[in-house]
Design a protein around this motif. Sequence first.
Motif, PDB file in Angstrom:
ATOM      1  N   ARG A 192      -8.303  -7.330 -10.472  1.00  0.00           N
ATOM      2  CA  ARG A 192      -9.491  -6.595 -10.025  1.00  0.00           C
ATOM      3  C   ARG A 192     -10.508  -6.471 -11.158  1.00  0.00           C
ATOM      4  O   ARG A 192     -11.707  -6.664 -10.969  1.00  0.00           O
ATOM      5  CB  ARG A 192      -9.034  -5.212  -9.569  1.00  0.00           C
ATOM      6  N   HIS A 251      -7.499   0.572  -3.207  1.00  0.00           N
ATOM      7  CA  HIS A 251      -6.228   1.214  -3.565  1.00  0.00           C
ATOM      8  C   HIS A 251      -5.595   0.504  -4.749  1.00  0.00           C
ATOM      9  O   HIS A 251      -5.610  -0.716  -4.814  1.00  0.00           O
ATOM     10  CB  HIS A 251      -5.273   1.203  -2.371  1.00  0.00           C
ATOM     11  N   LYS A 252      -5.044   1.280  -5.640  1.00  0.00           N
ATOM     12  CA  LYS A 252      -4.444   0.648  -6.816  1.00  0.00           C
ATOM     13  C   LYS A 252      -2.998   1.093  -6.970  1.00  0.00           C
ATOM     14  O   LYS A 252      -2.541   2.004  -6.332  1.00  0.00           O
ATOM     15  CB  LYS A 252      -5.238   0.989  -8.058  1.00  0.00           C
ATOM     16  N   CYS A 304      -7.155  -3.528   1.663  1.00  0.00           N
ATOM     17  CA  CYS A 304      -6.625  -2.293   1.062  1.00  0.00           C
ATOM     18  C   CYS A 304      -6.731  -2.330  -0.464  1.00  0.00           C
ATOM     19  O   CYS A 304      -7.096  -1.341  -1.096  1.00  0.00           O
ATOM     20  CB  CYS A 304      -5.172  -2.083   1.437  1.00  0.00           C
ATOM     21  N   LEU A 305      -6.410  -3.507  -1.032  1.00  0.00           N
ATOM     22  CA  LEU A 305      -6.353  -3.590  -2.495  1.00  0.00           C
ATOM     23  C   LEU A 305      -7.730  -3.590  -3.141  1.00  0.00           C
ATOM     24  O   LEU A 305      -7.837  -3.591  -4.361  1.00  0.00           O
ATOM     25  CB  LEU A 305      -5.580  -4.834  -2.922  1.00  0.00           C
ATOM     26  N   ILE A 362      -2.316  -6.417 -10.106  1.00  0.00           N
ATOM     27  CA  ILE A 362      -3.541  -6.398  -9.303  1.00  0.00           C
ATOM     28  C   ILE A 362      -4.680  -5.709 -10.046  1.00  0.00           C
ATOM     29  O   ILE A 362      -5.847  -6.084  -9.912  1.00  0.00           O
ATOM     30  CB  ILE A 362      -3.273  -5.732  -7.937  1.00  0.00           C
ATOM     31  N   VAL A 367       0.857  -1.182   0.000  1.00  0.00           N
ATOM     32  CA  VAL A 367       0.000   0.000   0.000  1.00  0.00           C
ATOM     33  C   VAL A 367       0.892   1.229   0.000  1.00  0.00           C
ATOM     34  O   VAL A 367       1.543   1.537   0.991  1.00  0.00           O
ATOM     35  CB  VAL A 367      -0.935   0.008   1.215  1.00  0.00           C
ATOM     36  N   ASP A 387      -5.970   9.809  -7.610  1.00  0.00           N
ATOM     37  CA  ASP A 387      -5.628   8.861  -8.663  1.00  0.00           C
ATOM     38  C   ASP A 387      -5.337   7.461  -8.133  1.00  0.00           C
ATOM     39  O   ASP A 387      -5.319   6.512  -8.897  1.00  0.00           O
ATOM     40  CB  ASP A 387      -4.409   9.373  -9.445  1.00  0.00           C
ATOM     41  N   PHE A 388      -5.073   7.340  -6.840  1.00  0.00           N
ATOM     42  CA  PHE A 388      -4.736   6.020  -6.322  1.00  0.00           C
ATOM     43  C   PHE A 388      -5.975   5.255  -5.852  1.00  0.00           C
ATOM     44  O   PHE A 388      -5.844   4.203  -5.236  1.00  0.00           O
ATOM     45  CB  PHE A 388      -3.707   6.125  -5.185  1.00  0.00           C
ATOM     46  N   TYR A 396      -9.451   3.221  -6.674  1.00  0.00           N
ATOM     47  CA  TYR A 396     -10.244   2.521  -7.679  1.00  0.00           C
ATOM     48  C   TYR A 396     -11.682   2.511  -7.199  1.00  0.00           C
ATOM     49  O   TYR A 396     -12.006   1.866  -6.207  1.00  0.00           O
ATOM     50  CB  TYR A 396      -9.719   1.090  -7.851  1.00  0.00           C
ATOM     51  N   PRO A 413      -3.623   4.325 -16.636  1.00  0.00           N
ATOM     52  CA  PRO A 413      -4.464   5.017 -15.646  1.00  0.00           C
ATOM     53  C   PRO A 413      -4.914   4.115 -14.495  1.00  0.00           C
ATOM     54  O   PRO A 413      -5.366   4.601 -13.469  1.00  0.00           O
ATOM     55  CB  PRO A 413      -5.653   5.505 -16.466  1.00  0.00           C
ATOM     56  N   ASP A 414      -4.803   2.790 -14.672  1.00  0.00           N
ATOM     57  CA  ASP A 414      -5.250   1.870 -13.629  1.00  0.00           C
ATOM     58  C   ASP A 414      -4.195   1.642 -12.556  1.00  0.00           C
ATOM     59  O   ASP A 414      -4.444   0.907 -11.601  1.00  0.00           O
ATOM     60  CB  ASP A 414      -5.624   0.518 -14.257  1.00  0.00           C
ATOM     61  N   VAL A 415      -3.022   2.224 -12.748  1.00  0.00           N
ATOM     62  CA  VAL A 415      -1.946   2.011 -11.785  1.00  0.00           C
ATOM     63  C   VAL A 415      -1.466   3.359 -11.271  1.00  0.00           C
ATOM     64  O   VAL A 415      -1.295   4.301 -12.046  1.00  0.00           O
ATOM     65  CB  VAL A 415      -0.772   1.247 -12.445  1.00  0.00           C
ATOM     66  N   THR A 416      -1.286   3.456  -9.974  1.00  0.00           N
ATOM     67  CA  THR A 416      -0.789   4.695  -9.378  1.00  0.00           C
ATOM     68  C   THR A 416       0.634   4.966  -9.844  1.00  0.00           C
ATOM     69  O   THR A 416       1.419   4.040  -9.989  1.00  0.00           O
ATOM     70  CB  THR A 416      -0.722   4.561  -7.848  1.00  0.00           C
TER      71      THR A 416
END
Lengths: 267, 179
Positions: free
Chosen positions: A190, B178-179, B174-175, A186, A131, B119-120, B122, A169-172
Amino acid sequence: MSLVGDFLTRWRAYRKPGYIYGDEFDGARRDYDEFDYAWTMTIDLDRCTGCEACVTACQAENNIPIVGATAFAKGRQMQWIRIERYWEGEYPNAKLGFIPMLCQHCDAAPCETVCPVSATYHNQDGLNAQVYNRCIGTRSCAVYCPYEVRYFNYNNPVWDAPLAEQLNPDVTVREKGVMEKCTFCIQRIRQAKDHAKDDGRRRVRDGEVQPACVQTCPAEALIFGDRKDPESRVSISMNDPRAYRVLEELNTDPSVIYLKKVDDNAG
Amino acid sequence: MSVSIVPTLRVLTPVGVLLGTVFVGLVFGYWANAAFFPGTAPQQPINFSHRIHAGEFEIPCMYCHTEARRSTSAGVPSISKCVGCHQSVATERPQIRLLMDYWVNKEPIPWIKVHDLPDFVYFPHKRHVQAGVECQTCHGPVETMDVISREAPTEMGLCLTCHKEHQVEFGLDCLTCHK
């Protein structure tokens, strides 16, 4: 429960979050008894040619920064999956071997127990989660990782002009001072779960999730799936007699299983 | 012989005052940003009123934000959706003329996003809409607003409270968000 027995249960819980502890144990940190999915990858070293397509795919999929020459010289390059080269024997009988090395998603991960802020932990899918928002950058996890697959952001990532347009865009985009590593994509897991739910299914079918490296591998050396499903490709492949885990003697219980390269000329 | 600390303090006083001011300024600056005041709303290119459309005329949210039930993002309707009605409805109003200018020039309306998650995060709209979560839970009473503003605190606490309350499967992992 005796003091020793309790201690052992607690130790097991500490070492292996997500596994069955017994009903009376109230110190369990999770509200589930076993993994929901157990994502696993097998890597067939007989098929691996060391082409590094997986490395490139991972770089593009996961917004991994390109650190530049100065940082590279300091050993700060980032590759969530990298190809390790091994030379065996002396010239002229030298042999070259490749091992793709990525986060092993250990079920008894040494990195998880040392994080002071629980930024890395094991989740219900058998994934070693990271995280970014929690991470304070102590880098203890990288020290404890026997596979050296955790990467630290020493600088804020910079992409030259057109490259920023291709960020996923799906990844920080991780910032300076944060540890990062392979997530088994992930975002794709998801998404697959979301699609499964749209179809009214509770579980993802075998083959619906493919991390970027698996999808890209031209030799199909990498197989990804749920090892809880005995029918899945990965379950069949991990029962191969060539299967082994890297640094198995450390009891980290990795989720990445390698299939040994067969040497035709041996013996 | 005794050594006094007073002369040292006297020298340090201005520094202390300066540091104190900077500290107070930083704290105030942190709280006084746009996100802290829930009622603030940006000036949109067209004064679209949700009160008239969703409130008075009772147009369902999903009529314009069609993607909410099948996509991660709820989406902003295209101009053709607006023009579909407004080529015959209220055509003489100045705001509608503004809309028709965009339509004629074939330009998208540069709406300003009000409920902008970091942005982090989902947040799939489809999961929540399909689960029967009311839009107003996170977006506030939109059908009463002339100008859209951020009423509900769209922060982690809101997500977790709701996930806990409805016992979402692995909703506290968390997941999940959070991405």
